[in-house]
Design an enzyme around this catalytic site. Sequence first.
Site, short mmCIF file in Angstrom:
data_model
loop_
_atom_site.label_atom_id
_atom_site.label_comp_id
_atom_site.label_asym_id
_atom_site.label_seq_id
_atom_site.Cartn_x
_atom_site.Cartn_y
_atom_site.Cartn_z
N ASP A 1 54.19 59.60 39.10
CA ASP A 1 55.23 60.49 38.58
C ASP A 1 54.89 60.85 37.13
O ASP A 1 54.88 59.96 36.27
CB ASP A 1 56.57 59.78 38.67
CG ASP A 1 57.73 60.67 38.28
OD1 ASP A 1 57.48 61.75 37.69
OD2 ASP A 1 58.88 60.30 38.57
N ARG B 1 56.14 67.01 40.92
CA ARG B 1 55.03 66.89 41.87
C ARG B 1 55.16 67.78 43.09
O ARG B 1 54.22 68.52 43.43
CB ARG B 1 54.90 65.42 42.33
CG ARG B 1 54.45 64.49 41.24
CD ARG B 1 54.66 63.03 41.61
NE ARG B 1 56.08 62.70 41.67
CZ ARG B 1 56.59 61.53 42.03
NH1 ARG B 1 55.77 60.55 42.39
NH2 ARG B 1 57.88 61.33 42.05
N CYS C 1 59.26 64.88 46.72
CA CYS C 1 59.13 63.88 45.66
C CYS C 1 60.52 63.42 45.25
O CYS C 1 61.48 63.61 46.02
CB CYS C 1 58.31 64.40 44.48
SG CYS C 1 59.03 65.78 43.58
#
Length: 155
Positions: free
Chosen positions: A123, A15, A9
Amino acid sequence: MPVKILMVCLGNICRSPLAEGILASKLPKEKFLVDSAGTGSWHIGRAPDSRSIATAKKNGLNIANQKGRQFATSDFDAFDYIFVMDNNNYSNVIDLAKNEMQKNKVQLILNEIFPNENVDVPDPYYGMENGFNIVYKMLDEACEVIAHKLIAKHS
Ligand code: 4NP
């Protein structure tokens, strides 16, 4: 040699640490190694975001001992599969690839459950607490599919 899977990420604190923990929990440790990295450098050496740690814990996973690191071009050779969380991560990683073989290792993770739709894992960093639950659910579904495929292919 284990089959190696990298989750990527932007920050490697929200994440991809969750994706790493979730996929690792679905695969036998003797055969598979799961790691994560960020395209950015802000959080190198740091533990995951406390909200990711808490969300994982609620679901029975401990990701507190992970350490942030930045994606490196050597990861293309070190890993067999590279899953990215969103389209920006995809462009950033693809830009570093030297050849088609390296490019072919890179996949958007949600294409595993929504084939060819190129959907982002949002996000959650600047959002609400519940964003982490939503991200967890998406990643859990995608990792379930990935784990089944990997086990079928490499057993
Ligand atoms: P992640 O979230 O890419 O899921 O780890 C982010 C965490 C931090 C930042 C951006 C995204 N940041 O800009 O610091």
